[in-house]
Write a protein that holds these residues in place. Structure first.
Motif, PDB file in Angstrom:
ATOM      1  N   PRO A   1      11.079   4.045 -13.501  1.00 53.70           N
ATOM      2  CA  PRO A   1      10.159   5.283 -12.750  1.00 53.70           C
ATOM      3  C   PRO A   1      11.050   5.407 -11.561  1.00 53.70           C
ATOM      4  CG  PRO A   1       9.166   3.032 -12.300  1.00 53.70           C
ATOM      5  CD  PRO A   1      10.161   2.924 -13.390  1.00 53.70           C
ATOM      6  N   ASP A   2      10.631   6.717 -11.012  1.00 54.22           N
ATOM      7  CA  ASP A   2      11.179   7.178  -9.777  1.00 54.22           C
ATOM      8  C   ASP A   2      10.769   6.341  -8.677  1.00 54.22           C
ATOM      9  OD1 ASP A   2      11.259   8.781  -7.061  1.00 54.22           O
ATOM     10  OD2 ASP A   2      11.766  10.281  -8.425  1.00 54.22           O
ATOM     11  N   PRO A   3      11.339   5.803  -7.764  1.00 50.29           N
ATOM     12  CA  PRO A   3      11.048   4.946  -6.718  1.00 50.29           C
ATOM     13  C   PRO A   3       9.972   5.603  -5.742  1.00 50.29           C
ATOM     14  CG  PRO A   3      13.550   4.890  -6.852  1.00 50.29           C
ATOM     15  CD  PRO A   3      13.050   6.054  -7.798  1.00 50.29           C
ATOM     16  N   SER A   4      10.125   6.915  -5.620  1.00 46.88           N
ATOM     17  CA  SER A   4       8.959   7.703  -4.852  1.00 46.88           C
ATOM     18  C   SER A   4       7.544   7.529  -5.636  1.00 46.88           C
ATOM     19  CB  SER A   4       9.589   9.046  -4.513  1.00 46.88           C
ATOM     20  OG  SER A   4       9.541   9.780  -5.546  1.00 46.88           O
ATOM     21  N   SER A   5       7.535   7.116  -6.610  1.00 43.17           N
ATOM     22  CA  SER A   5       6.296   7.425  -7.277  1.00 43.17           C
ATOM     23  C   SER A   5       5.437   5.951  -7.005  1.00 43.17           C
ATOM     24  CB  SER A   5       6.470   7.529  -8.787  1.00 43.17           C
ATOM     25  OG  SER A   5       7.115   6.450  -9.337  1.00 43.17           O
ATOM     26  N   ASN A   6       5.795   5.247  -5.962  1.00 45.69           N
ATOM     27  CA  ASN A   6       5.134   3.804  -5.949  1.00 45.69           C
ATOM     28  C   ASN A   6       3.863   4.120  -5.015  1.00 45.69           C
ATOM     29  OD1 ASN A   6       4.588   1.196  -6.275  1.00 45.69           O
ATOM     30  ND2 ASN A   6       6.410   0.506  -5.250  1.00 45.69           N
ATOM     31  N   VAL A   7       2.852   4.108  -5.289  1.00 41.88           N
ATOM     32  CA  VAL A   7       1.691   3.982  -4.397  1.00 41.88           C
ATOM     33  C   VAL A   7       1.275   2.617  -3.727  1.00 41.88           C
ATOM     34  CG1 VAL A   7      -0.924   4.969  -4.198  1.00 41.88           C
ATOM     35  CG2 VAL A   7       0.737   6.109  -5.676  1.00 41.88           C
ATOM     36  N   TYR A   8       1.236   2.692  -2.393  1.00 42.04           N
ATOM     37  CA  TYR A   8       0.824   1.682  -1.560  1.00 42.04           C
ATOM     38  C   TYR A   8      -0.569   1.688  -1.094  1.00 42.04           C
ATOM     39  CZ  TYR A   8       0.630  -1.564   2.265  1.00 42.04           C
ATOM     40  OH  TYR A   8       0.105  -2.432   3.414  1.00 42.04           O
ATOM     41  N   ILE A   9      -1.445   0.706  -1.524  1.00 37.79           N
ATOM     42  CA  ILE A   9      -2.798   0.991  -1.157  1.00 37.79           C
ATOM     43  C   ILE A   9      -3.185  -0.400  -0.238  1.00 37.79           C
ATOM     44  CG2 ILE A   9      -5.227   0.840  -2.212  1.00 37.79           C
ATOM     45  CD1 ILE A   9      -2.748   1.096  -4.690  1.00 37.79           C
ATOM     46  N   TYR A  10      -3.731  -0.082   0.807  1.00 42.76           N
ATOM     47  CA  TYR A  10      -4.086  -1.223   1.815  1.00 42.76           C
ATOM     48  C   TYR A  10      -5.518  -1.126   2.054  1.00 42.76           C
ATOM     49  CZ  TYR A  10      -3.635   2.211   5.608  1.00 42.76           C
ATOM     50  OH  TYR A  10      -3.751   3.417   6.381  1.00 42.76           O
ATOM     51  N   GLY A  11      -6.311  -2.097   2.511  1.00 42.77           N
ATOM     52  CA  GLY A  11      -7.558  -2.461   2.692  1.00 42.77           C
ATOM     53  C   GLY A  11      -8.411  -2.590   1.403  1.00 42.77           C
ATOM     54  N   ILE A  12      -7.724  -2.781   0.463  1.00 43.60           N
ATOM     55  CA  ILE A  12      -8.682  -3.053  -0.816  1.00 43.60           C
ATOM     56  C   ILE A  12      -9.553  -4.063  -0.504  1.00 43.60           C
ATOM     57  CG2 ILE A  12      -7.106  -1.789  -2.247  1.00 43.60           C
ATOM     58  CD1 ILE A  12      -6.035  -4.589  -3.243  1.00 43.60           C
ATOM     59  N   PRO A  13     -10.642  -4.082  -1.189  1.00 43.33           N
ATOM     60  CA  PRO A  13     -11.388  -5.492  -1.034  1.00 43.33           C
ATOM     61  C   PRO A  13     -11.030  -6.598  -1.590  1.00 43.33           C
ATOM     62  CG  PRO A  13     -12.606  -3.591  -2.342  1.00 43.33           C
ATOM     63  CD  PRO A  13     -11.289  -3.310  -2.242  1.00 43.33           C
ATOM     64  N   PRO A  14     -11.331  -7.737  -0.975  1.00 48.07           N
ATOM     65  CA  PRO A  14     -10.474  -9.220  -1.232  1.00 48.07           C
ATOM     66  C   PRO A  14     -10.786  -9.300  -3.044  1.00 48.07           C
ATOM     67  CG  PRO A  14     -12.264  -9.541   0.271  1.00 48.07           C
ATOM     68  CD  PRO A  14     -12.152  -8.014  -0.045  1.00 48.07           C
ATOM     69  N   THR A  15     -11.803  -9.006  -3.636  1.00 45.91           N
ATOM     70  CA  THR A  15     -11.965  -9.254  -4.783  1.00 45.91           C
ATOM     71  C   THR A  15     -11.428  -8.226  -5.880  1.00 45.91           C
ATOM     72  OG1 THR A  15     -13.909  -7.984  -4.915  1.00 45.91           O
ATOM     73  CG2 THR A  15     -14.336 -10.180  -4.363  1.00 45.91           C
TER      74      THR A  15
ATOM     75  N   HIS B   1       2.616   1.765  -9.484  1.00 44.88           N
ATOM     76  CA  HIS B   1       3.758   2.323  -9.705  1.00 44.88           C
ATOM     77  C   HIS B   1       3.524   3.478 -10.796  1.00 44.88           C
ATOM     78  CE1 HIS B   1       8.210   2.075  -9.038  1.00 44.88           C
ATOM     79  NE2 HIS B   1       8.006   3.278  -8.908  1.00 44.88           N
ATOM     80  N   TYR B   2       3.725   4.663 -10.564  1.00 40.87           N
ATOM     81  CA  TYR B   2       3.587   5.730 -11.901  1.00 40.87           C
ATOM     82  C   TYR B   2       4.909   5.871 -12.056  1.00 40.87           C
ATOM     83  CZ  TYR B   2      -1.378   6.906 -10.469  1.00 40.87           C
ATOM     84  OH  TYR B   2      -2.770   6.773 -10.322  1.00 40.87           O
ATOM     85  N   MET B   3       5.009   6.550 -13.364  1.00 36.33           N
ATOM     86  CA  MET B   3       6.231   7.015 -13.788  1.00 36.33           C
ATOM     87  C   MET B   3       6.663   8.181 -13.136  1.00 36.33           C
ATOM     88  SD  MET B   3       7.101   4.904 -16.141  1.00 36.33           S
ATOM     89  CE  MET B   3       8.487   5.509 -16.969  1.00 36.33           C
ATOM     90  N   ARG B   4       5.920   9.267 -12.783  1.00 35.80           N
ATOM     91  CA  ARG B   4       6.263  10.464 -12.282  1.00 35.80           C
ATOM     92  C   ARG B   4       5.611  10.668 -10.819  1.00 35.80           C
ATOM     93  NH1 ARG B   4       5.265  15.277 -15.163  1.00 35.80           N
ATOM     94  NH2 ARG B   4       3.007  14.774 -14.578  1.00 35.80           N
ATOM     95  N   PRO B   5       6.622  10.967  -9.739  1.00 31.28           N
ATOM     96  CA  PRO B   5       5.896  11.079  -8.326  1.00 31.28           C
ATOM     97  C   PRO B   5       4.733  12.215  -8.363  1.00 31.28           C
ATOM     98  CG  PRO B   5       8.284  11.355  -8.437  1.00 31.28           C
ATOM     99  CD  PRO B   5       8.052  11.417  -9.756  1.00 31.28           C
ATOM    100  N   GLU B   6       4.837  13.114  -9.121  1.00 27.75           N
ATOM    101  CA  GLU B   6       3.604  14.096  -9.209  1.00 27.75           C
ATOM    102  C   GLU B   6       2.314  13.468  -9.501  1.00 27.75           C
ATOM    103  OE1 GLU B   6       7.316  15.097 -10.351  1.00 27.75           O
ATOM    104  OE2 GLU B   6       6.159  14.689 -12.185  1.00 27.75           O
ATOM    105  N   ASP B   7       2.308  12.547 -10.415  1.00 26.48           N
ATOM    106  CA  ASP B   7       1.069  11.633 -10.677  1.00 26.48           C
ATOM    107  C   ASP B   7       0.725  11.052  -9.618  1.00 26.48           C
ATOM    108  OD1 ASP B   7       1.233  12.887 -13.121  1.00 26.48           O
ATOM    109  OD2 ASP B   7       2.305  11.248 -14.199  1.00 26.48           O
ATOM    110  N   ALA B   8       1.460  10.341  -8.826  1.00 29.34           N
ATOM    111  CA  ALA B   8       1.145   9.542  -7.551  1.00 29.34           C
ATOM    112  C   ALA B   8       0.686  10.184  -6.601  1.00 29.34           C
ATOM    113  CB  ALA B   8       2.574   8.744  -7.111  1.00 29.34           C
ATOM    114  N   ASN B   9       1.280  11.598  -6.398  1.00 26.83           N
ATOM    115  CA  ASN B   9       0.898  12.632  -5.297  1.00 26.83           C
ATOM    116  C   ASN B   9      -0.792  12.875  -6.015  1.00 26.83           C
ATOM    117  OD1 ASN B   9       2.781  12.547  -3.658  1.00 26.83           O
ATOM    118  ND2 ASN B   9       4.079  13.785  -4.835  1.00 26.83           N
ATOM    119  N   ALA B  10      -0.905  13.068  -7.037  1.00 29.11           N
ATOM    120  CA  ALA B  10      -2.257  13.647  -7.406  1.00 29.11           C
ATOM    121  C   ALA B  10      -3.376  12.558  -7.343  1.00 29.11           C
ATOM    122  CB  ALA B  10      -2.136  13.971  -9.025  1.00 29.11           C
TER     123      ALA B  10
END
Length: 99
Positions: A13-27, A64-73
C-alpha cells in the motif's frame, strides 16, 4: 523460485494511506477497528498498540488502507465518532530514515 513463483504478487500500500488513531478505548481490539474502518475501502493491515510486557492497549492504533483516497474518506467520515470516548484521527506518515 519454487512456491513463491506460484503465489500472486503482493501489492504494497501507499505509505500515505496509514491512518493513525489515538484516544481509542482501552478495550478496543483490532477486530473493532476493522469493523469501524472497513466500509471505507480495502484495508492492508490493522494494529492496536500494546505494551509488550502486559499486552494492555496503549490507546492508539493504525489502519493501513491500500489507497490514500480510502484513508481520507475514513478520516472525513469518522473524525470525532464516539465509541466509549472520542477517537481522534490523523494521517500517519512514516519518518524518513536518517532524518
Amino acid at each position: 523460485a519454487g512456491l513463491r513463483a506460484l503465489l500472486p504478487p503482493v501489492t504494497r500500500p501507499d505509505p500515505s494511506s496509514n491512518v493513525y488513531i489515538y484516544g481509542i478505548p482501552p478495550t478496543c481490539t483490532e477486530h473493532n477497528l476493522l469493523e469501524c474502518f472497513a466500509p471505507y475501502g480495502a484495508i492492508y493491515s490493522v494494529k492496536v498498540g500494546r505494551d509488550k510486557a502486559t499486552g494492555v492497549s496503549k490507546r492508539y492504533g493504525f489502519v493501513h488502507y491500500m489507497r490514500p483516497e480510502d484513508a481520507n474518506a475514513a478520516i472525513a467520515a469518522l473524525t470525532g465518532y464516539p465509541l466509549q470516548s472520542p477517537w481522534h484521527y490523523s494521517l500517519h506518515t512514516p519518518k524518513q530514515r536518517g532524518a
